[in-house]
Scaffold this motif. Structure first.
Motif, PDB file in Angstrom:
ATOM      1  N   THR A  63       0.833  -1.209   0.000  1.00 26.64           N
ATOM      2  CA  THR A  63       0.000   0.000   0.000  1.00 26.64           C
ATOM      3  C   THR A  63       0.863   1.252   0.000  1.00 26.64           C
ATOM      4  OG1 THR A  63      -1.723  -1.188   1.198  1.00 26.64           O
ATOM      5  CG2 THR A  63      -1.825   1.207   1.249  1.00 26.64           C
ATOM      6  N   ALA A  64       1.921   1.249   0.799  1.00 30.10           N
ATOM      7  CA  ALA A  64       2.809   2.409   0.857  1.00 30.10           C
ATOM      8  C   ALA A  64       3.487   2.638  -0.490  1.00 30.10           C
ATOM      9  CB  ALA A  64       3.856   2.221   1.953  1.00 30.10           C
ATOM     10  N   VAL A  65       3.921   1.574  -1.139  1.00 29.98           N
ATOM     11  CA  VAL A  65       4.575   1.716  -2.447  1.00 29.98           C
ATOM     12  C   VAL A  65       3.571   2.216  -3.486  1.00 29.98           C
ATOM     13  CG1 VAL A  65       5.639   0.402  -4.331  1.00 29.98           C
ATOM     14  CG2 VAL A  65       6.408   0.054  -1.992  1.00 29.98           C
ATOM     15  N   ALA A  66       2.332   1.711  -3.434  1.00 32.80           N
ATOM     16  CA  ALA A  66       1.315   2.163  -4.390  1.00 32.80           C
ATOM     17  C   ALA A  66       0.993   3.640  -4.181  1.00 32.80           C
ATOM     18  CB  ALA A  66       0.050   1.323  -4.244  1.00 32.80           C
ATOM     19  N   LEU A  67       0.869   4.067  -2.928  1.00 30.21           N
ATOM     20  CA  LEU A  67       0.610   5.483  -2.657  1.00 30.21           C
ATOM     21  C   LEU A  67       1.773   6.363  -3.100  1.00 30.21           C
ATOM     22  CD1 LEU A  67      -1.142   5.309   0.827  1.00 30.21           C
ATOM     23  CD2 LEU A  67      -2.168   5.870  -1.376  1.00 30.21           C
ATOM     24  N   ALA A  68       2.984   5.905  -2.857  1.00 32.94           N
ATOM     25  CA  ALA A  68       4.153   6.679  -3.294  1.00 32.94           C
ATOM     26  C   ALA A  68       4.179   6.783  -4.823  1.00 32.94           C
ATOM     27  CB  ALA A  68       5.435   6.043  -2.775  1.00 32.94           C
ATOM     28  N   GLY A  69       3.864   5.705  -5.500  1.00 26.88           N
ATOM     29  CA  GLY A  69       3.814   5.737  -6.963  1.00 26.88           C
ATOM     30  C   GLY A  69       2.751   6.681  -7.478  1.00 26.88           C
ATOM     31  N   ALA A  70       1.569   6.647  -6.850  1.00 29.67           N
ATOM     32  CA  ALA A  70       0.494   7.552  -7.261  1.00 29.67           C
ATOM     33  C   ALA A  70       0.883   9.005  -7.016  1.00 29.67           C
ATOM     34  CB  ALA A  70      -0.787   7.208  -6.501  1.00 29.67           C
ATOM     35  N   LEU A  71       1.572   9.257  -5.912  1.00 30.68           N
ATOM     36  CA  LEU A  71       2.023  10.615  -5.616  1.00 30.68           C
ATOM     37  C   LEU A  71       3.034  11.094  -6.660  1.00 30.68           C
ATOM     38  CD1 LEU A  71       1.936  12.993  -3.634  1.00 30.68           C
ATOM     39  CD2 LEU A  71       3.816  11.900  -2.404  1.00 30.68           C
ATOM     40  N   VAL A  72       3.940  10.235  -7.063  1.00 32.04           N
ATOM     41  CA  VAL A  72       4.931  10.598  -8.086  1.00 32.04           C
ATOM     42  C   VAL A  72       4.236  10.901  -9.409  1.00 32.04           C
ATOM     43  CG1 VAL A  72       6.814   9.669  -9.491  1.00 32.04           C
ATOM     44  CG2 VAL A  72       6.873   9.413  -7.021  1.00 32.04           C
ATOM     45  N   VAL A  73       3.252  10.067  -9.779  1.00 33.36           N
ATOM     46  CA  VAL A  73       2.526  10.305 -11.034  1.00 33.36           C
ATOM     47  C   VAL A  73       1.763  11.630 -10.959  1.00 33.36           C
ATOM     48  CG1 VAL A  73       0.599   9.455 -12.437  1.00 33.36           C
ATOM     49  CG2 VAL A  73       2.374   7.885 -11.682  1.00 33.36           C
ATOM     50  N   VAL A  75       2.489  14.304  -9.114  1.00 32.84           N
ATOM     51  CA  VAL A  75       3.450  15.408  -9.175  1.00 32.84           C
ATOM     52  C   VAL A  75       3.945  15.606 -10.607  1.00 32.84           C
ATOM     53  CG1 VAL A  75       5.780  16.098  -8.472  1.00 32.84           C
ATOM     54  CG2 VAL A  75       4.157  15.289  -6.766  1.00 32.84           C
ATOM     55  N   CYS A  76       4.217  14.515 -11.306  1.00 30.52           N
ATOM     56  CA  CYS A  76       4.660  14.640 -12.710  1.00 30.52           C
ATOM     57  C   CYS A  76       3.561  15.250 -13.575  1.00 30.52           C
ATOM     58  CB  CYS A  76       5.069  13.270 -13.249  1.00 30.52           C
ATOM     59  SG  CYS A  76       6.615  12.663 -12.559  1.00 30.52           S
ATOM     60  N   GLY A  77       2.316  14.854 -13.331  1.00 30.33           N
ATOM     61  CA  GLY A  77       1.206  15.412 -14.108  1.00 30.33           C
ATOM     62  C   GLY A  77       1.025  16.899 -13.868  1.00 30.33           C
ATOM     63  N   VAL A  78       1.105  17.305 -12.603  1.00 32.08           N
ATOM     64  CA  VAL A  78       0.965  18.731 -12.289  1.00 32.08           C
ATOM     65  C   VAL A  78       2.125  19.522 -12.885  1.00 32.08           C
ATOM     66  CG1 VAL A  78       1.024  20.393 -10.384  1.00 32.08           C
ATOM     67  CG2 VAL A  78      -0.449  18.384 -10.243  1.00 32.08           C
ATOM     68  N   THR A  79       3.332  18.995 -12.776  1.00 34.52           N
ATOM     69  CA  THR A  79       4.499  19.683 -13.332  1.00 34.52           C
ATOM     70  C   THR A  79       4.367  19.829 -14.841  1.00 34.52           C
ATOM     71  OG1 THR A  79       5.866  18.758 -11.569  1.00 34.52           O
ATOM     72  CG2 THR A  79       7.012  19.597 -13.512  1.00 34.52           C
ATOM     73  N   THR A  80       3.918  18.780 -15.517  1.00 33.24           N
ATOM     74  CA  THR A  80       3.736  18.848 -16.975  1.00 33.24           C
ATOM     75  C   THR A  80       2.655  19.855 -17.334  1.00 33.24           C
ATOM     76  OG1 THR A  80       4.389  16.539 -17.155  1.00 33.24           O
ATOM     77  CG2 THR A  80       3.206  17.471 -19.014  1.00 33.24           C
ATOM     78  N   ALA A  81       1.554  19.857 -16.603  1.00 35.17           N
ATOM     79  CA  ALA A  81       0.471  20.802 -16.895  1.00 35.17           C
ATOM     80  C   ALA A  81       0.928  22.241 -16.698  1.00 35.17           C
ATOM     81  CB  ALA A  81      -0.734  20.503 -15.997  1.00 35.17           C
TER      82      ALA A  81
END
Length: 120
Positions: A63-73, A75-81
């Motif tokens: 669960t922790a790894v999945a949440l960390a992955g979702a957070l990274v995605v 952040v990348c989406g917001v940065t790209t936008a």
């Protein structure tokens, strides 16, 4: 098969402990008796409880790894936008009228010289 025992070997001690004298045997026997008489054996832990605890640990880690992955995605989406929005021209800075050419066109076309054929 002969395991180091001769044909006339004495098997009173099981053959393996022939070289041990009786005093060592008695000491070893006394040590084992002391271990056995020390008290009741502690209860064995449940294998099921250990497996359940291990499963919880794995689920928490997953669960922790999945949440960390979702957070990274995210952040990348917001940065790209934000970067895409910054690369577009600002509509306030665009001129309202179409740009006018800086050089005025001439009224008459300029004649182009045509070469004359050589006499021949």
């Amino acid at each position: 098969m002969d395991h180091g025992m001769g044909q006339g070997a004495d098997r009173t001690d099981g053959g393996r402990y022939q070289g041990m004298d009786r005093r060592e045997n008695a000491e070893l026997y006394a040590a084992f008796e002391a271990l056995l008489d020390a008290g009741p054996e502690p209860p064995l832990p449940s294998v099921t409880e250990a497996a359940v605890a291990g499963g919880r640990r794995i689920r928490r880690r997953r669960t922790a790894v999945a949440l960390a992955g979702a957070l990274v995605v995210a952040v990348c989406g917001v940065t790209t936008a934000v970067n895409v929005a910054d690369s577009r021209p600002d509509p306030v800075q665009q001129p309202l009228a179409p740009p006018t050419p800086t050089q005025e066109p001439t009224e008459a076309p300029t004649p182009v010289a045509t070469p004359e054929p050589a006499p021949g």
